[in-house]
Design an enzyme around this catalytic site. Sequence first.
Site, short mmCIF file in Angstrom:
data_model
loop_
_atom_site.label_atom_id
_atom_site.label_comp_id
_atom_site.label_asym_id
_atom_site.label_seq_id
_atom_site.Cartn_x
_atom_site.Cartn_y
_atom_site.Cartn_z
CG HIS A 104 -2.04 -1.02 1.09
ND1 HIS A 104 -3.10 -0.87 0.22
CD2 HIS A 104 -2.23 -2.21 1.71
CE1 HIS A 104 -3.90 -1.92 0.32
NE2 HIS A 104 -3.39 -2.76 1.22
CG ASP A 118 -2.86 5.20 -2.70
OD1 ASP A 118 -2.12 4.31 -3.15
OD2 ASP A 118 -3.67 5.01 -1.78
#
Length: 408
Positions: free
Chosen positions: A148, A178
């Site tokens: 992540h 992200d």
Amino acid sequence: MAGPLAGMRVVELQGRGPGPFGAMVLADLGAEVVRIDRPAQTPAAATGTGAETDTDTDTERMIRGGRQIDLVSRSRRSVGIDLKRPDGLAAALRLIDRADVLVEGYRPGVAERLGVGPEVCLARNPRLIYARITGWGQDGPYAQVPGHDINYVALAGALDPLRRGDGPPAPPLNLLGDYGGGGMLLAIGILSALFERSRSGAGQVVDTAMIDGVALLTTLFHGLRAEGLWSDVPGRNILDLGSPFYNVYETADGRYVTIGCGEPQFYAALLEKLGLGDELARQQSDPSSWPTGAQTLAQVFKTKRFDEWRALLEGTQTCFAPVLTLAEAPSHPHNAARGTFIEVDGVTQPAPAPRFSRTPPDAPRPPSAQSAADTADVLLGWGMDRDEVAALLPDARPVHPLASARQE
């Protein structure tokens, strides 16, 4: 949709994080983006294991909770297609045939196993821009390892400089991996490939990896290290709260303000406003004096309340800004004057950016309240006839006979 990307057709395979954000940027600027969702009855959607698609992990479900407003899904329609069914795969490929761009965020190899890999799609649609977004990239030792934002930021070397004193690094939410190093870079890659296609007529694969994007964002600091101008010890550099003139200070009532006056004239203006004379100004280029200078400014800023500092310093030549909450930022006079935030269906959210003088985009459309809400209309509008749609979606609502005309 109006905007500089009006007329562009994008198919987005359901994902999370950077893929949806990159697709949102394209949709904000006028592209017609259709997201292919997994129907609720399929195993991946029901179990949320994320084993093949890297989506809907337990962490993601925990973050989302009972969320009903997914603003990152704004301005686009969605269809429910099971890619593991032959008729579903055929329908998806029909959409991809008519698209300019495909956005895919699966783990390496998954799209190929599902039958929507780049070799298949580009053979059918040679002008397609096949845009892939992953954390670790399509190859390398970590390619099949789950991860992540925080992991990509760490391995790229961007998390360690975010340490403060003896404490651990403070991740900047998921903005760096992200969105900054992922979704934004994805959008840049897509637009670059589209520009090249305008000359060559040929599509290509765009391989976007968050590890690469975050590393790219650290370019400045590698240059500073090479010149001996950046220390790996936190809190000793201009940009990591090591200097008094580029810092965050607490006010008397426990709020915070920022100072970013690296230029001598702005630092001198700040010191004058604070009544500190010019001794600190003369020491600005001497890093050995910075800890004492920062301590002096910290003591001064603790003498007034947040609103008092705003009244004294906002709008002056001191490179000052208050630290606002997410709730406060939209109503700040500057943000309000520029329309940096807008309200859509009663929900405050950032406006599309950047600005365009001749082809401004429309305001975003609110996200659909239901996944795969537009399946029949999209399939009709993108070239399937009503009998094909009815066969694919036997339980769908009746197809309006004018639906295809509305979408062409």
